[in-house]
Write a protein that holds these residues in place. Sequence first.
Motif, PDB file in Angstrom:
ATOM      1  N   THR A  75      18.801  21.655  76.637  1.00 46.62           N
ATOM      2  CA  THR A  75      18.660  22.982  77.468  1.00 46.62           C
ATOM      3  C   THR A  75      19.103  24.099  76.926  1.00 46.62           C
ATOM      4  OG1 THR A  75      18.983  21.459  79.644  1.00 46.62           O
ATOM      5  CG2 THR A  75      19.056  23.883  79.800  1.00 46.62           C
ATOM      6  N   LYS A  76      18.037  25.094  76.814  1.00 49.98           N
ATOM      7  CA  LYS A  76      18.713  26.246  76.138  1.00 49.98           C
ATOM      8  C   LYS A  76      19.779  27.142  76.782  1.00 49.98           C
ATOM      9  CE  LYS A  76      13.937  27.138  74.117  1.00 49.98           C
ATOM     10  NZ  LYS A  76      12.988  28.022  74.259  1.00 49.98           N
ATOM     11  N   THR A  77      20.357  27.731  75.933  1.00 51.91           N
ATOM     12  CA  THR A  77      21.658  28.334  76.623  1.00 51.91           C
ATOM     13  C   THR A  77      21.128  29.579  77.204  1.00 51.91           C
ATOM     14  OG1 THR A  77      22.069  29.690  74.526  1.00 51.91           O
ATOM     15  CG2 THR A  77      23.247  27.684  74.915  1.00 51.91           C
ATOM     16  N   PRO A  78      21.561  30.396  78.294  1.00 56.22           N
ATOM     17  CA  PRO A  78      21.144  31.512  78.764  1.00 56.22           C
ATOM     18  C   PRO A  78      21.103  32.606  77.828  1.00 56.22           C
ATOM     19  CG  PRO A  78      22.780  30.613  80.073  1.00 56.22           C
ATOM     20  CD  PRO A  78      22.763  29.830  78.841  1.00 56.22           C
ATOM     21  N   PRO A 104      24.711  21.222  73.893  1.00 56.46           N
ATOM     22  CA  PRO A 104      24.813  19.876  73.258  1.00 56.46           C
ATOM     23  C   PRO A 104      24.717  18.479  74.349  1.00 56.46           C
ATOM     24  CG  PRO A 104      27.157  20.677  73.071  1.00 56.46           C
ATOM     25  CD  PRO A 104      25.943  21.881  73.482  1.00 56.46           C
ATOM     26  N   VAL A 105      24.183  17.685  73.945  1.00 55.96           N
ATOM     27  CA  VAL A 105      24.091  16.447  74.918  1.00 55.96           C
ATOM     28  C   VAL A 105      24.818  15.269  74.349  1.00 55.96           C
ATOM     29  CG1 VAL A 105      22.504  15.006  76.193  1.00 55.96           C
ATOM     30  CG2 VAL A 105      21.962  17.392  76.275  1.00 55.96           C
ATOM     31  N   THR A 106      25.543  14.863  75.180  1.00 56.09           N
ATOM     32  CA  THR A 106      26.326  13.234  74.666  1.00 56.09           C
ATOM     33  C   THR A 106      25.700  12.186  75.578  1.00 56.09           C
ATOM     34  OG1 THR A 106      27.868  14.428  73.497  1.00 56.09           O
ATOM     35  CG2 THR A 106      28.229  12.260  74.182  1.00 56.09           C
ATOM     36  N   ARG A 107      25.428  11.009  74.781  1.00 56.04           N
ATOM     37  CA  ARG A 107      25.010   9.903  75.379  1.00 56.04           C
ATOM     38  C   ARG A 107      25.478   8.839  74.818  1.00 56.04           C
ATOM     39  NH1 ARG A 107      18.573   8.515  75.636  1.00 56.04           N
ATOM     40  NH2 ARG A 107      19.634   6.457  76.699  1.00 56.04           N
ATOM     41  N   THR A 108      25.822   7.501  75.784  1.00 59.70           N
ATOM     42  CA  THR A 108      25.898   6.098  75.194  1.00 59.70           C
ATOM     43  C   THR A 108      24.759   5.540  74.711  1.00 59.70           C
ATOM     44  OG1 THR A 108      27.999   6.213  76.343  1.00 59.70           O
ATOM     45  CG2 THR A 108      27.071   4.149  75.593  1.00 59.70           C
ATOM     46  N   CYS A 109      24.740   5.111  73.413  1.00 61.79           N
ATOM     47  CA  CYS A 109      23.599   4.227  72.914  1.00 61.79           C
ATOM     48  C   CYS A 109      23.941   2.848  72.488  1.00 61.79           C
ATOM     49  CB  CYS A 109      22.804   4.925  71.659  1.00 61.79           C
ATOM     50  SG  CYS A 109      22.556   6.797  72.217  1.00 61.79           S
ATOM     51  N   GLU A 166      28.781   6.573  70.925  1.00 65.48           N
ATOM     52  CA  GLU A 166      28.662   7.979  71.576  1.00 65.48           C
ATOM     53  C   GLU A 166      28.064   8.633  70.548  1.00 65.48           C
ATOM     54  OE1 GLU A 166      29.749   8.729  74.757  1.00 65.48           O
ATOM     55  OE2 GLU A 166      29.973   6.765  75.061  1.00 65.48           O
ATOM     56  N   VAL A 167      26.714   9.072  71.064  1.00 66.68           N
ATOM     57  CA  VAL A 167      25.942   9.834  70.313  1.00 66.68           C
ATOM     58  C   VAL A 167      25.673  11.442  70.719  1.00 66.68           C
ATOM     59  CG1 VAL A 167      23.869  10.211  68.736  1.00 66.68           C
ATOM     60  CG2 VAL A 167      24.977   7.901  69.553  1.00 66.68           C
ATOM     61  N   THR A 168      25.962  12.424  69.894  1.00 71.21           N
ATOM     62  CA  THR A 168      25.615  13.601  70.368  1.00 71.21           C
ATOM     63  C   THR A 168      24.438  14.451  69.598  1.00 71.21           C
ATOM     64  OG1 THR A 168      27.961  13.773  70.970  1.00 71.21           O
ATOM     65  CG2 THR A 168      26.787  15.848  70.707  1.00 71.21           C
ATOM     66  N   ALA A 169      23.814  15.018  70.242  1.00 68.12           N
ATOM     67  CA  ALA A 169      22.765  16.042  69.553  1.00 68.12           C
ATOM     68  C   ALA A 169      22.824  17.166  70.220  1.00 68.12           C
ATOM     69  CB  ALA A 169      21.363  15.354  70.331  1.00 68.12           C
ATOM     70  N   ALA A 170      22.983  18.140  69.058  1.00 70.47           N
ATOM     71  CA  ALA A 170      23.237  19.613  69.157  1.00 70.47           C
ATOM     72  C   ALA A 170      22.252  20.456  68.359  1.00 70.47           C
ATOM     73  CB  ALA A 170      24.782  19.879  68.754  1.00 70.47           C
ATOM     74  N   ALA A 171      21.970  21.669  68.629  1.00 70.11           N
ATOM     75  CA  ALA A 171      21.024  22.497  68.056  1.00 70.11           C
ATOM     76  C   ALA A 171      21.286  24.153  68.341  1.00 70.11           C
ATOM     77  CB  ALA A 171      19.716  22.195  68.565  1.00 70.11           C
ATOM     78  N   VAL A 211      14.595  14.338  69.645  1.00 69.80           N
ATOM     79  CA  VAL A 211      15.291  15.355  70.265  1.00 69.80           C
ATOM     80  C   VAL A 211      14.203  16.386  70.840  1.00 69.80           C
ATOM     81  CG1 VAL A 211      17.141  17.238  70.058  1.00 69.80           C
ATOM     82  CG2 VAL A 211      17.265  14.970  68.839  1.00 69.80           C
ATOM     83  N   ARG A 212      14.197  16.662  72.030  1.00 66.13           N
ATOM     84  CA  ARG A 212      13.155  17.629  72.864  1.00 66.13           C
ATOM     85  C   ARG A 212      13.949  18.601  73.564  1.00 66.13           C
ATOM     86  NH1 ARG A 212      10.384  12.625  73.597  1.00 66.13           N
ATOM     87  NH2 ARG A 212       8.407  12.475  72.745  1.00 66.13           N
ATOM     88  N   ASP A 213      13.057  19.692  73.597  1.00 67.50           N
ATOM     89  CA  ASP A 213      13.399  20.778  74.492  1.00 67.50           C
ATOM     90  C   ASP A 213      12.995  20.448  75.984  1.00 67.50           C
ATOM     91  OD1 ASP A 213      12.874  23.322  76.061  1.00 67.50           O
ATOM     92  OD2 ASP A 213      13.649  24.431  74.417  1.00 67.50           O
ATOM     93  N   LYS A 214      13.859  20.619  76.870  1.00 69.69           N
ATOM     94  CA  LYS A 214      13.923  19.947  78.252  1.00 69.69           C
ATOM     95  C   LYS A 214      12.811  20.671  78.920  1.00 69.69           C
ATOM     96  CE  LYS A 214      16.344  18.746  82.418  1.00 69.69           C
ATOM     97  NZ  LYS A 214      17.689  18.751  83.021  1.00 69.69           N
TER      98      LYS A 214
END
Length: 556
Positions: free
Chosen positions: A513-516, A492-497, A482-487, A424-427
């Motif tokens: 992506t950071k929130t404003p 949060p980002v959800t993608r199919t694995c 369906e896997v979701t990564a949140a911080a 999980v990375r910072d974009k």
Amino acid sequence: QSGIHDGDFYDGGWCAGHEDRDQWLEIDARRPTRFTGVITQGLNSIWTYDWVTSYKVQFSNDTHAWQPSRNGTEEAVFLGNKDPETPVLNALPTPVVARYIRINPQTWFENGTICLRAEILGCPLPDPNNIYSWENDPVPTDKLDFRHHNYKEMRKLMKKVNEECPNITRVYSIGKSYLGLKMYVMEISDNPGQHELGESPQHGAERGDAAGTTSRAHPWRWQTESGSSGSELAGWAMGRWTYEGIDLNHNFADLNTALWDAEDNELVPHKFPNHYLPIPEYYTFANATVAPETRAVIDWMQKYPFVLSANLHGGELVVTYPYDMTRTYWKAQELTPTPDDARRPCHYEDFVREGNIINGANWHTVPGSMNDFSYLHTNCFEVTVELSCDKFPHESELPREWENNKESLLVFMEQVRRGIKGVVRDKDTEQGIADAIVSVDGINHDVRTGIAGTTGRSPRPLSTAITGACCTSVLLNPGEYEVTAAAEGYHPVTRTCRVSYEDNPTLCDFQLTKTPKQRLREILARGGKIPKDLILRRRRGMCSVRLALPPPRSLV
């Protein structure tokens, strides 16, 4: 020592149907055997105290004609037990060759009944009537020292292996026991001592053996000072209690109760976490009844991002998985599945028919177990493997036990390579995000990333991959998820694995992506200028707020 239904009438040993001297326990060796002795114990039960104080022994080749064991011209009477647990060995006055043997109780504990556990000593012989029926025991090709090792011998053995294989092994200590003995662990990896991105560490209590380029094994032996290096006369309790008298099998913090209370109040996961549960404050006090060995193991589990673990016990032929503690506190056994059972059920009520796999609580409740603690406090899935009713087999039996279990142990450790793994990375910065929460749709048990931002089963300190096997929220069987990564501070980002049947984990990375609001906080903290895009977004947000306000009341 334990039956299918723990605590039932047939559990814990053999019991006679009547209380008289005509009762007997018959064992069929299935081939001619040179019998040399008998070891007995009382009934293993929490409800009653039963043991046999004396008995006779008889032999037969056809179950019709029986000959007693004799001491000279008289029929031998052997002294039995004085308590339920201490094993008593009686050597036969003269070895006898036969196929069948009977134990005939003569006297028993006056406040109990005729119950016992027994082990028959002897050596099988070739059947002279059938030369094709003789089966040779497997001869191990591994050059191993097949015997029970005490603490000093085990330390020397680990040092020897490390000296012979310095490039793939490392010996280190995780702490000290109550008497100050160092608790040694051997790490086996292609780069011992260095955690590499995407690796999946695993540990195992007692013994283990593995090495690979994408995983690390940390086998260790939990041996207490009150125990011994192993003896046929050792019961199931030998080595279980520490020098202080603490039962290590029940000594970990009870995190189940807090989770279940929160679930009953509908607080999970929004106000109470469904993973990485904190250790209760009372458990951390200096005067808490926690063995130093247990504290050392907990610190060890928090420092390394273990993914998969197995504890090797004696007592039965069974594999148990969390939860070990029953949800209904007063029940001795009750099916208590983890959230993983919803997607990957692997418990069996008839566990003898289904490969001896069972939910731990459905077998018998074990509060404060290491399995449940690992599942709720770390990102590690842990099972208990009960290898045998005989906790310390005779040294002559160890080569056969090794051959019978070696392949299964290796296959178990290979399961750490199944499932998905990723970072999980910072974009914007491409830096890993620590403490990101990774969840799988349909499984109410999440995991957190480590320091480097790899998804895995570690609370904080290092990083590892999501990988897996049956019955865990992270170790996944083949399928689509369906896997979701949140911080915190990120969208949060959800993608199919998709997990394939290949013997390698599926790569499933995330870029957040950071929130404003988070970007603004970081810029202000650095004393920098606010970018135009943030100013515009901020103005749009303020306009939206203004438009949402109701019109002011007219003054009359």
